[in-house]
Design an enzyme around this catalytic site. Structure first.
Site, short mmCIF file in Angstrom:
data_model
loop_
_atom_site.label_atom_id
_atom_site.label_comp_id
_atom_site.label_asym_id
_atom_site.label_seq_id
_atom_site.Cartn_x
_atom_site.Cartn_y
_atom_site.Cartn_z
CG ASP A 31 -2.22 0.76 0.95
OD1 ASP A 31 -3.25 0.47 1.58
OD2 ASP A 31 -2.17 1.68 0.10
C1 GLC Z 1 -4.71 4.15 -0.14
C2 GLC Z 1 -5.45 2.89 0.23
C3 GLC Z 1 -5.47 1.85 -0.86
C4 GLC Z 1 -5.38 2.53 -2.21
C5 GLC Z 1 -4.03 3.21 -2.30
C6 GLC Z 1 -3.91 4.01 -3.61
O1 GLC Z 1 -4.12 4.73 0.98
O2 GLC Z 1 -5.16 2.24 1.45
O3 GLC Z 1 -6.68 1.12 -0.72
O4 GLC Z 1 -5.51 1.56 -3.25
O5 GLC Z 1 -3.78 4.08 -1.21
O6 GLC Z 1 -4.87 5.02 -3.64
#
Ligand code: GLC
Length: 746
Positions: free
Chosen positions: A274
């Site tokens: 993430d």
């Molecule tokens: C965010 C989320 C994730 C998302 C990523 C990109 O913080 O936790 O679900 O896909 O960043 O936006």
């Protein structure tokens, strides 16, 4: 098209790459295309224009394997050209995006789709979302979000399928099928990236990003099944979660990534962290520096980092030099990323036809599909004396009241980015066009639009919130709304939470209706005019007063681009609602967490009176939902009274529509293991089918229970078991199903 096999092409590229270029292929950067820089003085530290310049510079030296948050076809073509022609290896970018519930055409939020209990709806919606996204050059979505959530204080409950692993697994597999289709190179599908591996929904206190501590039994019986289902459906990617799971960061959790995902389940795709999560292994006090962080993640089995400028993977060359991670592990990771690009056809052509993309994005069939999806999601919680459906022919005036009655942006819900808000059909629009000029339809906002400043960079986009004019006077508007209610035949009240009050970084510690909404509801109800309450909510907001005083209550979640049309069709009976709750609707936040599939205690008779100050039962149970007719269940038959541990059991039931309106029904099957080598839930859903039954007609519904449905992960033996035991089985229209049968497993 090259005649070489994918593997040959990948190996040929790999052989030419330096360690820096390999680190680059494993690095995905936020690009934030089209986003303005934050106003000076805000707490947002990300500066999109700086990010964009940095990423472009990195792309020219082979330092970028992937980008996210670019939503324009021409911009993506430009970035691909800059990358392919700018660097000696010419490896195109893999473009990812959060296409969670639609790209330009916004479908209902995933929790709403789960409430349809119709996986085909999820599959179709995600197939359309994939088509729109791929048409502009996005190859990969960070979805489906498959985190089981049992604490509605956690705002991301709205992104998943609720509290039940069986429903969650069905919705996970359906979405993977929808996104990926059957030919990734055909240009109409995207890689699916189930997230957040794993158990993110169990964040302490429902506080987003807080630690997760789960037992082995909960991990295997509750949180992992939807992920396994996603692997079986062929997911090509996985995203790891932010937080620690039992003290080990998910980003560097070898047990989850390598032992379970790769070795036990046979996952062959690639994993991404993430946002910034490899770098944040340092922040989590787990890794000493970037080299250690990179090594920990890669040695655990992670492949790509979703990075900001301070990318953790910048430590890869040092980690290899220090022998903290082997070059073989790096090469395996790069292989998986290059293989994904090759499967998508990117090594042959990474560009899109901008003109064609406009046709795809504006296909009217997509908005019709969004309406049909939304119509399946509404949950009719209460309908006293058939308050619904409304009869337009006998109405002269309708008042639409509340902050979400004429609100387009919030109807779309969070995780909506590339929409054209003007295409959204508001509830007011939907009702007006449904009833025609013969009925006066007027709107009164009544209370202020609460403006929650969301802490993310996206709050800077004015498209993302609805603001009241500076001279908005709530007292005046409140009085106007009550006065309008007084002179109207019926009030359609639309209350709930705005889109910035749920989703990521939107945990909430209480469930009362925001602001003065309840006060407005009471004042409008006091006029004596019939009130139909529509709740725009992904949380079980406090409906205690409403459940006693309002004749009809329907949860509409966040229904998307065509939401207003879907709601109008439902309000006026063109279709009957048949959605069911995928979560337990508690009476108060103090009851959280509360699930239907709990264990019995030694005093089962008073399990609904565990609190002395309020009932221990929920306000509305899992699987609850009414329609405009009634159904009777009969003739439950099991093809065996006793079976071996390897046998399957066939279950049949007859469902009859005993009312005078056609409707869908969600037939649900629950089991209970009476005894064995571990305590099992008093009820567990192990089958559901949504079907349409005409008034007065009956249908035979069949289920099959295999050993897999009857197994569970046993903490004592640390493995899956099928006990010799007796089972109860119930079939009905909610988790309170009464039609009972039983069987023995010898
Ligand atoms: C965010 C989320 C994730 C998302 C990523 C990109 O913080 O936790 O679900 O896909 O960043 O936006």
């Amino acid at each position: 098209m090259s005649s070489k096999t994918i593997s040959d092409r990948v190996e040929a590229l790999l052989a030419e790459m330096t360690i820096e270029e390999k680190a680059g292929q494993l690095t995905q950067y936020f690009y934030f295309g089209g986003l303005p820089d934050p106003e000076p003085g805000t707490e947002i530290h990300v500066v999109p224009s700086k990010m964009r310049a940095y990423v472009e510079a990195q792309a020219k030296i082979g330092g970028v394997g992937s980008v996210l948050f670019v939503r324009d076809a021409a911009e993506l073509n430009r970035l691909q050209k800059l990358t392919v022609e700018g660097h000696r290896l010419g490896i195109p970018l893999l473009v990812g995006y959060d296409v969670i519930h639609g790209f330009k055409t916004i479908f209902p939020m995933p929790l709403a789709v789960a409430a349809s209990f119709e996986p085909a709806i999820a599959e179709r919606g995600q197939s359309i979302a994939a088509k729109e996204a791929r048409s502009i050059g996005i190859h990969w979505t960070f979805a489906p979000m498959v985190d089981i959530a049992r604490d509605p204080r956690w705002g991301r409950i709205i992104e998943g399928a609720g509290e039940d692993p069986y429903l969650g697994a069905a919705m996970a597999a359906a979405q993977v099928r929808g996104f990926q289709g059957s030919d990734l190179a055909a240009g109409e599908n995207v890689l699916a990236g189930p997230k957040h591996f794993a158990a993110y929904g169990a964040s302490l206190g429902g506080r987003d990003y807080d630690e997760v501590n789960v037992s082995d039994s909960e991990l295997h019986n509750v949180y992992l099944p939807p992920f396994e289902a996603a692997v079986k459906a062929g997911a090509e990617n996985f995203m790891t979660a932010y937080m620690g799971v039992n003290g080990i960061p998910a980003t560097a959790n070898k047990y989850l990534i390598t032992d379970v995902l790769r070795n036990e389940w046979g996952f062959k795709g690639f994993l991404v962290s993430d946002a910034n999560a490899v770098f944040n292994l340092i922040t989590h006090k787990f890794a000493k520096d970037k080299a250690a962080a990179s090594a920990a993640a890669l040695n655990a089995g992670l492949d790509m980092e979703m990075a900001m400028i301070e990318s953790g993977y910048a430590g890869i060359p040092e980690a290899v030099a220090n022998n903290e991670v082997s070059i073989e592990i790096i090469d395996d990771a790069v292989r998986r990323v290059l293989t994904a690009k090759a499967k998508l056809g990117l090594l042959d052509n990474p560009y899109v036809d901008v003109e064609r993309s406009q046709k795809v994005l504006n296909d009217p069939a997509h908005r019709i599909a969004a309406r049909e999806s939304a119509e399946k999601t509404f949950v009719l919680l209460k309908n006293e004396k058939n308050a619904l459906p409304l009869d337009a022919a006998n109405l002269k005036s309708i008042a639409v009241i509340g902050p979400f009655g004429d609100n387009k942006r919030d109807l779309l819900g969070p995780w909506s980015f590339a929409f054209d808000v003007n295409e959204t059909i508001s509830i007011l629009d939907g009702i007006k066009s449904r009833v025609g000029a013969g009925v006066k339809v007027e709107y009164a906002q009544g209370v202020a639009h609460e403006r929650r400043i969301h802490p993310s960079i996206f709050d800077g986009d004015p498209n993302n919130h609805v603001n009241d004019p500076a001279d908005f006077n709530e007292e005046v508007e409140f009085a106007k709304a009550v006065a309008l209610a007084k002179i109207s035949d019926v009030v359609v009240m639309v209350l709930g939470e705005q889109q910035a009050q749920i989703g990521e970084q939107a945990a909430r510690s209480t469930f009362e209706l925001p602001g003065r909404q309840l006060e407005l509801l009471k004042a409008v109800a006091a006029t004596g005019t019939k009130v139909v309450l529509l709740m725009q909510s992904g949380r079980p907001l406090d409906l205690n007063w409403a459940s006693e005083n309002i004749p009809a209550i329907m949860n509409i979640w966040y229904p998307g681009t065509s939401g207003g049309a879907a709601i109008a069709n439902t309000l006026f009976g063109d279709i009957s609602p048949a959605g069911r709750l995928p979560i337990t609707w508690v009476r108060s936040v103090g009851q959280v967490p509360m699930i239907y599939s709990r264990h019995v205690s030694h005093e089962p008779h008073n399990s609904d009176n565990r609190y002395w100050n309020e009932p221990g039962s929920p306000l509305y149970i899992f699987g609850h939902g009414l329609s405009y007719t009634n159904f009777a269940y009969s003739d439950l038959s099991l093809d065996k009274k006793a079976l071996s541990k390897t046998d399957s059991l066939n279950v049949d039931v007859v469902v009859t529509n005993t009312g005078n309106r056609d409707s869908d029904e969600v037939v649900q099957l629950y089991i209970h293991q009476r005894y064995g080598t571990a305590i099992r839930p008093i009820r567990e859903m192990k089958g559901f089918k949504r079907l349409h039954i005409k008034a007065g007609e009956s249908a035979n519904v069949s289920f099959v229970l295999t050993p897999r449905e009857l197994r569970y992960w046993n903490a004592a033996v640390k493995g899956w078991v099928n006990d010799s035991t007796h089972f109860d089985i119930w079939v009905g229209g909610s988790s309170a199903a009464e039609l009972h049968g039983e069987f023995e497993v010898k």
